[in-house]
Enzyme design. Structure first.
Site, PDB file in Angstrom:
ATOM      1  CG  ASP A 104      -2.231  57.357  17.987  1.00 51.10           C
ATOM      2  OD1 ASP A 104      -2.197  57.481  19.231  1.00 51.10           O
ATOM      3  OD2 ASP A 104      -2.326  56.242  17.427  1.00 51.10           O
ATOM      4  CG  HIS A 119       8.616  55.611  17.814  1.00 47.81           C
ATOM      5  ND1 HIS A 119       8.045  54.476  17.307  1.00 47.81           N
ATOM      6  CD2 HIS A 119       9.858  55.245  18.232  1.00 47.81           C
ATOM      7  CE1 HIS A 119       8.911  53.468  17.396  1.00 47.81           C
ATOM      8  NE2 HIS A 119      10.008  53.912  17.964  1.00 47.81           N
ATOM      9  CG  ASN A 216       0.373  41.715  17.641  1.00 43.33           C
ATOM     10  OD1 ASN A 216      -0.192  42.802  17.536  1.00 43.33           O
ATOM     11  ND2 ASN A 216       1.277  41.300  16.780  1.00 43.33           N
TER      12      ASN A 216
END
Ligand SMILES: [Zn+2]
Length: 249
Positions: A104, A119, A216
């Site tokens: 993003d 990615h 997380n």
């Protein structure tokens, strides 16, 4: 009450942070993998895999146009900002590498510099023809109902991201591994910690003696023994708190 993490960032020379989709959730972006992610929906599996490039390029562009629109309207949250702040305030002899699985672009928008986009980046477009000399470029058109073609060779263009079934970019992979060679603090944020490449990265960091921490929302399942510390919570709350308690890095 949640246990507080203490990290004296000034005592580490080579800090590597790995981030996943969990860090962008507070910016309103969906996750591709994990419970409730859009990658789990059968309708989206088709467009997030490499087959879509050849079999349904229009569908691929259409599918990602929604994410691209959301990503272009999203703003970095407190977690992105905290990591950028950390990088900017480290002593000049310290090294900081931010490896992200996110596509993003929000880390760069927050001000992070040394970012490895494992990615790719959904805002970037590249040619599908491997020998084409067209440099990947930032794309503003969404192509919800059309497919762009290359101005140089005429082949179809595609988002410059790594789809399921594709290999990582060799350069991003090499840079990541290089940063891990001398890493003494490895921090994973908003990633499950079990899937490739997070699992490999933490193992490499642990081999060279780094302190390894994961932050997380959900516990790692199955547990990954290479993470020495696991903290459950939201990245946008924990990261700023960590930095607040420290005046210099
Ligand atoms: Zn081309």
């Amino acid at each position: 009450m949640r246990e507080l993490i203490e990290i004296d960032f000034s005592s580490y020379t080579n800090i590597v942070v790995l981030t996943g989709a969990g860090i962008s959730v507070a910016s309103g972006l969906p996750t591709f993998r994990g419970t409730g992610s859009i990658g789990e929906e059968p309708s989206t599996k088709k467009y997030t895999s490499v087959q879509a490039v050849e079999e349904d390029p229009a569908g691929l562009w259409h599918y990602f146009s929604h994410f691209r629109k959301a990503a272009s309207q999203a703003t970095p949250n407190a977690a992105h900002i905290a990591l950028a702040h950390l990088e900017h305030h480290l002593r000049p002899d310290r090294s900081f590498t931010l490896i992200t699985q996110n596509i993003d672009g929000l880390h760069q928008l927050a001000g992070s510099h040394n970012v490895i986009e494992l990615h790719g980046n959904v805002h970037r477009t590249r040619c599908t023809f491997p020998d084409c000399t067209l440099e990947p470029y930032l794309e503003e058109n969404l192509y919800t109902d059309s497919i762009p073609s290359c101005p140089l060779c005429g082949h179809l263009l595609r988002p410059d991201i790594v789809l399921f079934g594709e290999s990582l970019s060799p350069l991003a992979d090499w840079k990541s591994k290089r940063s891990l060679r001398e890493c003494d603090l490895f921090l994973a944020v908003g990633t499950s910690g079990v899937v490739f490449p997070a699992a490999n990265f933490v193992r490499s960091a642990a081999y060279v003696g780094a302190r390894t921490i994961i932050i997380n929302k959900e516990p790692i399942n199955p547990p990954n023994p290479y993470f020495q510390e696991e903290y459950l919570g939201r990245a946008e709350e924990i990261l700023p708190q960590l930095l607040e308690r420290q005046s210099e890095f």
